[in-house]
Design a protein around this motif. Structure first.
Motif, PDB file in Angstrom:
ATOM      1  N   ASP A 419      59.355  71.933  52.385  1.00  0.00           N
ATOM      2  CA  ASP A 419      58.174  72.077  51.513  1.00  0.00           C
ATOM      3  C   ASP A 419      56.880  72.098  52.331  1.00  0.00           C
ATOM      4  OD1 ASP A 419      59.805  72.072  49.276  1.00  0.00           O
ATOM      5  OD2 ASP A 419      59.719  69.892  49.071  1.00  0.00           O
ATOM      6  N   GLY A 420      56.931  72.788  53.475  1.00  0.00           N
ATOM      7  CA  GLY A 420      55.751  72.930  54.305  1.00  0.00           C
ATOM      8  C   GLY A 420      55.433  71.737  55.178  1.00  0.00           C
ATOM      9  N   ALA A 421      56.218  70.652  55.073  1.00  0.00           N
ATOM     10  CA  ALA A 421      55.965  69.446  55.868  1.00  0.00           C
ATOM     11  C   ALA A 421      57.068  69.274  56.906  1.00  0.00           C
ATOM     12  CB  ALA A 421      55.889  68.216  54.977  1.00  0.00           C
ATOM     13  N   ARG A 422      56.697  68.690  58.032  1.00  0.00           N
ATOM     14  CA  ARG A 422      57.643  68.464  59.121  1.00  0.00           C
ATOM     15  C   ARG A 422      58.490  67.236  58.831  1.00  0.00           C
ATOM     16  NH1 ARG A 422      55.834  67.426  65.426  1.00  0.00           N
ATOM     17  NH2 ARG A 422      57.822  67.942  66.412  1.00  0.00           N
ATOM     18  N   HIS A 423      59.815  67.405  58.929  1.00  0.00           N
ATOM     19  CA  HIS A 423      60.748  66.306  58.727  1.00  0.00           C
ATOM     20  C   HIS A 423      61.567  66.086  60.000  1.00  0.00           C
ATOM     21  CE1 HIS A 423      59.614  66.658  54.576  1.00  0.00           C
ATOM     22  NE2 HIS A 423      60.517  65.783  54.167  1.00  0.00           N
ATOM     23  N   GLU A 424      61.968  64.831  60.213  1.00  0.00           N
ATOM     24  CA  GLU A 424      62.759  64.482  61.388  1.00  0.00           C
ATOM     25  C   GLU A 424      63.978  63.671  60.971  1.00  0.00           C
ATOM     26  OE1 GLU A 424      61.119  61.571  64.069  1.00  0.00           O
ATOM     27  OE2 GLU A 424      59.674  60.918  62.575  1.00  0.00           O
ATOM     28  N   PRO A 425      65.034  63.639  61.813  1.00  0.00           N
ATOM     29  CA  PRO A 425      66.244  62.880  61.469  1.00  0.00           C
ATOM     30  C   PRO A 425      66.025  61.374  61.597  1.00  0.00           C
ATOM     31  CG  PRO A 425      66.471  63.854  63.651  1.00  0.00           C
ATOM     32  CD  PRO A 425      65.189  64.387  63.075  1.00  0.00           C
ATOM     33  N   PHE A 426      66.669  60.621  60.720  1.00  0.00           N
ATOM     34  CA  PHE A 426      66.649  59.164  60.751  1.00  0.00           C
ATOM     35  C   PHE A 426      68.076  58.630  60.934  1.00  0.00           C
ATOM     36  CE2 PHE A 426      62.399  59.630  59.408  1.00  0.00           C
ATOM     37  CZ  PHE A 426      61.762  58.386  59.462  1.00  0.00           C
ATOM     38  N   GLU A 427      68.159  57.410  61.433  1.00  0.00           N
ATOM     39  CA  GLU A 427      69.441  56.759  61.654  1.00  0.00           C
ATOM     40  C   GLU A 427      69.500  55.437  60.893  1.00  0.00           C
ATOM     41  OE1 GLU A 427      71.824  58.080  63.827  1.00  0.00           O
ATOM     42  OE2 GLU A 427      70.526  59.803  64.244  1.00  0.00           O
ATOM     43  N   HIS A 428      70.699  55.096  60.453  1.00  0.00           N
ATOM     44  CA  HIS A 428      70.945  53.751  59.905  1.00  0.00           C
ATOM     45  C   HIS A 428      71.520  52.927  61.052  1.00  0.00           C
ATOM     46  CE1 HIS A 428      71.797  50.752  56.783  1.00  0.00           C
ATOM     47  NE2 HIS A 428      72.895  50.497  57.490  1.00  0.00           N
ATOM     48  N   LEU A 429      70.777  51.940  61.484  1.00  0.00           N
ATOM     49  CA  LEU A 429      71.129  51.154  62.672  1.00  0.00           C
ATOM     50  C   LEU A 429      71.576  49.763  62.251  1.00  0.00           C
ATOM     51  CD1 LEU A 429      71.024  50.652  65.828  1.00  0.00           C
ATOM     52  CD2 LEU A 429      68.675  49.876  65.445  1.00  0.00           C
ATOM     53  N   THR A 430      72.705  49.334  62.782  1.00  0.00           N
ATOM     54  CA  THR A 430      73.198  47.974  62.567  1.00  0.00           C
ATOM     55  C   THR A 430      73.275  47.266  63.907  1.00  0.00           C
ATOM     56  OG1 THR A 430      74.528  48.634  60.661  1.00  0.00           O
ATOM     57  CG2 THR A 430      75.106  46.563  61.712  1.00  0.00           C
ATOM     58  N   VAL A 431      72.647  46.087  64.002  1.00  0.00           N
ATOM     59  CA  VAL A 431      72.711  45.297  65.233  1.00  0.00           C
ATOM     60  C   VAL A 431      73.248  43.919  64.888  1.00  0.00           C
ATOM     61  CG1 VAL A 431      70.813  46.538  66.320  1.00  0.00           C
ATOM     62  CG2 VAL A 431      70.328  44.467  65.041  1.00  0.00           C
ATOM     63  N   VAL A 432      74.033  43.369  65.808  1.00  0.00           N
ATOM     64  CA  VAL A 432      74.547  42.008  65.686  1.00  0.00           C
ATOM     65  C   VAL A 432      74.098  41.255  66.929  1.00  0.00           C
ATOM     66  CG1 VAL A 432      76.593  40.560  65.412  1.00  0.00           C
ATOM     67  CG2 VAL A 432      76.533  42.835  64.385  1.00  0.00           C
ATOM     68  N   VAL A 433      73.275  40.206  66.715  1.00  0.00           N
ATOM     69  CA  VAL A 433      72.661  39.479  67.839  1.00  0.00           C
ATOM     70  C   VAL A 433      72.687  37.988  67.556  1.00  0.00           C
ATOM     71  CG1 VAL A 433      71.138  41.400  68.464  1.00  0.00           C
ATOM     72  CG2 VAL A 433      70.357  39.690  66.821  1.00  0.00           C
ATOM     73  N   PRO A 434      72.597  37.163  68.615  1.00  0.00           N
ATOM     74  CA  PRO A 434      72.410  35.721  68.398  1.00  0.00           C
ATOM     75  C   PRO A 434      71.083  35.451  67.686  1.00  0.00           C
ATOM     76  CG  PRO A 434      73.133  36.151  70.646  1.00  0.00           C
ATOM     77  CD  PRO A 434      72.789  37.485  70.037  1.00  0.00           C
ATOM     78  N   GLU A 435      71.031  34.363  66.942  1.00  0.00           N
ATOM     79  CA  GLU A 435      69.850  34.057  66.132  1.00  0.00           C
ATOM     80  C   GLU A 435      68.565  34.020  66.946  1.00  0.00           C
ATOM     81  OE1 GLU A 435      70.705  30.403  64.186  1.00  0.00           O
ATOM     82  OE2 GLU A 435      71.869  31.326  62.579  1.00  0.00           O
ATOM     83  N   GLU A 436      68.632  33.515  68.193  1.00  0.00           N
ATOM     84  CA  GLU A 436      67.409  33.362  68.973  1.00  0.00           C
ATOM     85  C   GLU A 436      66.784  34.691  69.384  1.00  0.00           C
ATOM     86  OE1 GLU A 436      70.879  32.610  71.953  1.00  0.00           O
ATOM     87  OE2 GLU A 436      70.391  32.224  69.824  1.00  0.00           O
ATOM     88  N   HIS A 437      67.519  35.801  69.234  1.00  0.00           N
ATOM     89  CA  HIS A 437      66.992  37.106  69.631  1.00  0.00           C
ATOM     90  C   HIS A 437      66.536  37.946  68.444  1.00  0.00           C
ATOM     91  CE1 HIS A 437      68.229  36.134  73.608  1.00  0.00           C
ATOM     92  NE2 HIS A 437      69.525  36.287  73.392  1.00  0.00           N
ATOM     93  N   VAL A 438      66.617  37.410  67.222  1.00  0.00           N
ATOM     94  CA  VAL A 438      66.264  38.191  66.043  1.00  0.00           C
ATOM     95  C   VAL A 438      64.812  38.650  66.097  1.00  0.00           C
ATOM     96  CG1 VAL A 438      65.918  38.087  63.543  1.00  0.00           C
ATOM     97  CG2 VAL A 438      68.015  37.177  64.553  1.00  0.00           C
ATOM     98  N   GLY A 439      63.903  37.752  66.465  1.00  0.00           N
ATOM     99  CA  GLY A 439      62.485  38.109  66.517  1.00  0.00           C
ATOM    100  C   GLY A 439      62.197  39.194  67.526  1.00  0.00           C
ATOM    101  N   ALA A 440      62.794  39.086  68.720  1.00  0.00           N
ATOM    102  CA  ALA A 440      62.551  40.079  69.765  1.00  0.00           C
ATOM    103  C   ALA A 440      63.083  41.452  69.360  1.00  0.00           C
ATOM    104  CB  ALA A 440      63.195  39.629  71.078  1.00  0.00           C
ATOM    105  N   VAL A 441      64.272  41.486  68.740  1.00  0.00           N
ATOM    106  CA  VAL A 441      64.857  42.759  68.329  1.00  0.00           C
ATOM    107  C   VAL A 441      64.035  43.384  67.205  1.00  0.00           C
ATOM    108  CG1 VAL A 441      66.874  43.828  67.249  1.00  0.00           C
ATOM    109  CG2 VAL A 441      67.181  42.161  69.087  1.00  0.00           C
ATOM    110  N   THR A 442      63.595  42.573  66.251  1.00  0.00           N
ATOM    111  CA  THR A 442      62.772  43.088  65.154  1.00  0.00           C
ATOM    112  C   THR A 442      61.463  43.662  65.674  1.00  0.00           C
ATOM    113  OG1 THR A 442      63.727  41.422  63.680  1.00  0.00           O
ATOM    114  CG2 THR A 442      61.702  42.494  62.953  1.00  0.00           C
ATOM    115  N   GLN A 443      60.854  42.975  66.650  1.00  0.00           N
ATOM    116  CA  GLN A 443      59.606  43.469  67.243  1.00  0.00           C
ATOM    117  C   GLN A 443      59.846  44.767  68.009  1.00  0.00           C
ATOM    118  OE1 GLN A 443      57.760  40.636  69.850  1.00  0.00           O
ATOM    119  NE2 GLN A 443      55.908  41.865  70.147  1.00  0.00           N
TER     120      GLN A 443
END
Length: 635
Positions: A419-443
Motif C-alpha cells: 500500500d505504498g509503504a515500506r515493510h520489513e520481515p519480523f521474527e518471533h524470538l524466544t530466549v531462555v536465560v537465567p533470571e539475573e540476565h533478564v534485564g540485560a537481554v531485554t535492554q
C-alpha cells in the motif's frame, strides 16, 4: 458401461516424516528405529547416521531432508516404513516442505523439558497445512528437569492455535487435532510407551514397539491408483559417480519400471520423452536396484541429466503434470562474488573466476528450492536470497570447502512495498536465560526495536523464558552480543513472523573497527604499542592490506592503524631491549562470526584457509568521502 473398482490403499507401506525443533532428538530417534528394525546390522557405529554431511555433524543440526526405510513384521505381512528426517531449523524450511510432500503423516517430537519452541510452531504449521495426521512424541522424558504434563498441555494449546489460524482447514479441525496419540519416549535409550512415566524416568516399554504400532495404525497407507496413468513427483535430488544425477520421487499414481519411456513434464511447461535407465529403492541406509514401483512408493531414478525438483514424470500417452512444490519467500539477502582483495589467490582457493562462481550458484538453484539468485550492477557479484543467515552461511561455507574464494556482503533484509509503504520481515524470538540476565537481554533487544510478547518462568530452577517480536534486521549480529551479556548461558531461537511497517534506522553494533592503513606483515612490536586500542583479529607474521579490518574498537568509530610498524634498531643496547613482547591472544573469527561482526560498509573475504573482514572501499580517503556523502543524503 462397466463400473471401475475404487483404488485400494496399500497395506504394505507407510510414509512418515519426523518433524521437531532443533536438537529435540529427530535424528537420534531415527538411529534407534534403524537399530531395532535390523536395518543397520553389521555396522559398528550407528550415531546420527542420516546427518552424513560434515557441516551437519559439526553443527549438530540436520540441514538436508533425507529418507530411510525400515521393515516391520505384522500378522498381515511385512510392512515397509519410509522415514523422512527433516531439518528443525526454520532457515531450511524448503527442506521441510519437500519432506512433507513425500509422506502421509508426521511424528512431532517435543522435548520433555523445553516444550514447543518457535521451530516447533513452524514445522507443525506446515504439517497441518498439508492436512497430515500428527503423532505427538514427547522425547527425553528421562531428563532430570522433565515436565511432561505441562509440555503435553502446551503442545495441545499450540495445535489448537495453529488449527484455528490456518485457512483452508475443514470445520471441526481445531478440535480434531487434539484426538491424536501421545507417546512418551527416550530416543537415546531406544524406548517409547503410550503410558506416561513420572518426570525424569524412562518409559516402561523395553523398546520402540509401541511407536511402530502407532505408526501402522494412525498413519494412513498411501493413496493413489496403481492402475491410473503414471504421475511421479520429483521432491529431491542426489548425485552418483556412476549414475549421474539421481531424482528422488514420490509415485502418486500408476506404475514405473526400469527401462520405461515416460513423459518428463518440465518447469517451462514443455514435455519430453525420456527413458528410465535405473530405478532404485531404499533399504535401511542403502539404495538397491528395483524392477518397478507403484503408487505410494518413494523411489530414486537415474537417466535424466537435467531433471529438477518439482518436475513430474507422467504417462507418455496421457501426461498430467502435478503442481510444482512451493516454499515460503526468502527474507534475508547477501551479495556473493569473486574475491577482489589484494590477497586474492593466496588463501588456498582453486576456483577464483566469476564463471565458476556463477556456475556453482546455478547448480545450487537446481537442488535448493529456498534460495533465489539475481544479478547486480557488478558482472562478478550476485545477490543471493534465502530464508535466514544460517542457510546462507551454510551455502558460503560449503563453497569455501569446495575451493572457492569469495567476497560476501553483510546480510540485509528483503523488504516489500505494501500500500505504498515500506515493510520489513519480523521474527518471533524466544530466549531462555537465567533470571539475573533478564534485564540485560531485554535492554539489548529494546535497542534492536524488540517488543516483549510474553514473560514467564520455565521451571523452578531460576531460568526464565521470554518471547519477543523483533525486526529481522535486529537479529543480524545478535547472537554474539547475546552470548556475551548472558555469559554463554542463554539459548535463543527465532522463526519468521510476517511483514510489518519499517521501524526506522537500527544501530545493532556499538563498536567500531580497527583498520590496517597499509599493506605488509603484522609485527609484534606494533601490536604491543596498540594493545590499548581494542581487540585484534591478527597475530604477528600475518599478511594484511590497506582497508582490512584487523580488530574491534570498543568505541563506535573506526580507527586506521599501522600494524606493520617495526622497532627501529640502534647501536645502543638496552637492558630491557631483548624482552619478548607479551601479547593477548588474537580473537579468531569464523565465517558466521565474521558475517555477524560486519558493519554496513564492510564485507567478508572467504577462502579455504582464511576468513577476513575488510572494508568495501579499501582506500581510507575514498571511504571518508563516501561517509560525507552518506551524511549529506540523510540530512
Amino acid at each position: 458401461m462397466p463400473t471401475v473398482a475404487p483404488a485400494r490403499a496399500r497395506t504394505d507401506l507407510r510414509n512418515v516424516a519426523i518433524v521437531a525443533h532443533v536438537d529435540h532428538g529427530k535424528t537420534t530417534l531415527v538411529d534407534a528405529m534403524l537399530r531395532q528394525s535390523g536395518a543397520v546390522a553389521g555396522r559398528t557405529e550407528v550415531d546420527r547416521v542420516l546427518d552424513s554431511g560434515d557441516l551437519e555433524r559439526e553443527k549438530g543440526i540436520t540441514i538436508l531432508a533425507k529418507n530411510t526405510a525400515v521393515t516391520r513384521s505384522t500378522p498381515a505381512g511385512a510392512v515397509t516404513i519410509n522415514v523422512v528426517d527433516t531439518p528443525g531449523h526454520a532457515d531450511f524450511g524448503g527442506e521441510v516442505e519437500r519432506g512433507l510432500s513425500m509422506v502421509d503423516g508426521v511424528l512431532l517430537l517435543v522435548d520433555a523439558s523445553e516444550g514447543p519452541l518457535p521451530q516447533t510452531r513452524f514445522v507443525l504449521r506446515k504439517a497441518l497445512a498439508a492436512h497430515l495426521p500428527v503423532v505427538l512424541v514427547v522425547n527425553k522424558v528421562d531428563r532430570p528437569d522433565a515436565r511432561i504434563e505441562a509440555v503435553v498441555a502446551a503442545t495441545h494449546d499450540l495445535l489448537l492455535d495453529l488449527a484455528a489460524d490456518l485457512e483452508g482447514l475443514e470445520a471441526g479441525t481445531a478440535e480434531a487435532v487434539l484426538d491424536l496419540p501421545v507417546l512418551y519416549a527416550s530416543a537415546r535409550a531406544g524406548r517409547a510407551s503410550l503410558t506416561r512415566p513420572r518426570d525424569g524416568e524412562l518409559p516402561d516399554a523395553a523398546d520402540l514397539t509401541p511407536l511402530f504400532d502407532v505408526i501402522l495404525t494412525h498413519v494412513p497407507p498411501p493413496a493413489g491408483d496403481a492402475q491410473a496413468p503414471l504421475q511421479a513427483h520429483v521432491t529431491n535430488l542426489d548425485a552418483s559417480t556412476f549414475l549421474g544425477r539421481i531424482a528422488l520421487c514420490r509415485v502418486r499414481a500408476g506404475r514405473l519400471h526400469k527401462g520405461q519411456t515416460v513423459a518428463w513434464c518440465r518447469q517451462d511447461g514443455s514435455i519430453r520423452p525420456v527413458r528410465i535407465t535405473e530405478l532404485l529403492r531404499t533399504e535401511g541406509l542403502e539404495r538397491v536396484p528395483a524392477a518397478g514401483a507403484r503408487a505410494g512408493d518413494l523411489i530414486a531414478i537415474a537417466g535424466i541429466a537435467e531433471i529438477t525438483i518439482g518436475d513430474t514424470l507422467a504417462d507418455l500417452d496421457d501426461p498430467r503434470p502435478l503442481p510444482r512444490i512451493t516454499v515460503d519467500e526468502p527474507v534475508i539477502a547477501m551479495t556473493i562474488g569473486i574475491n577482489t582483495s589484494p590477497l586474492a589467490g593466496r588463501g588456498g582457493g582453486r576456483k577464483l573466476t566469476a564463471r565458476l562462481v556463477r556456475n556453482r550458484l546455478d547448480a545450487e538453484l537446481v537442488g535448493n528450492v529456498s534460495i533465489r539468485v539475481s544479478p547486480t550492477e557488478s558482472p562478478d557479484t550476485w545477490e543471493v536470497q534465502g530464508r535466514g543467515e544460517l542457510a546462507l552461511a551454510v551455502l558460503v561455507e560449503t563453497m569455501r570447502r569446495e575451493g572457492f574464494e569469495l567476497t560476501v556482503g553483510k546480510p540485509q533484509v528483503v523488504t516489500r512495498t505494501v500500500d505504498g509503504a515500506r515493510h520489513e520481515p519480523f521474527e518471533h524470538l524466544t530466549v531462555v536465560v537465567p533470571e539475573e540476565h533478564v534485564g540485560a537481554v531485554t535492554q539489548l533487544l529494546a535497542a534492536r526495536k524488540g517488543r516483549v510478547e510474553q514473560l514467564g518462568t520455565t521451571s523452578g530452577d531460576g531460568w526464565v523464558r521470554l518471547e519477543f517480536t523483533v525486526p529481522s534486521r535486529g537479529l543480524i549480529g545478535f547472537r554474539t552480543e547475546f552470548l556475551t551479556v548472558t555469559r554463554g548461558t542463554g539459548v535463543a531461537h527465532h522463526v519468521f513472523d510476517g511483514y510489518r511497517p519499517w521501524v526506522g534506522e537500527l544501530r545493532t553494533r556499538r563498536s567500531g573497527s580497527l583498520v590496517a592503513d597499509r599493506s605488509g606483515v603484522v609485527t609484534g612490536y606494533a601490536l604491543a604499542q596498540l594493545a590499548d586500542r581494542g581487540t585484534f583479529f591478527v597475530e604477528p607474521g600475518a599478511a594484511v592490506y590497506a582497508g582490512m579490518v584487523v580488530g574491534e574498537n570498543p568505541r563506535a568509530e573506526d580507527l586506521d592503524l599501522n600494524v606493520c610498524r617495526e622497532r627501529k634498531l640502534t647501536n645502543v643496547r638496552s637492558s630491557a631491549g631483548e624482552e619478548l613482547e607479551r601479547l593477548a591472544r588474537p580473537r579468531t573469527l569464523g565465517l558466521e562470526e565474521a558475517l555477524e561482526f560486519c558493519a554496513s560498509d564492510e564485507c567478508v573475504e572467504v577462502a579455504p584457509e582464511v576468513v577476513r573482514v575488510r572494508k568495501v572501499i579499501l582506500d581510507a580517503t575514498q571511504r571518508g568521502r563516501q561517509r560525507a556523502r552518506d551524511r549529506m543524503a540523510r540530512s
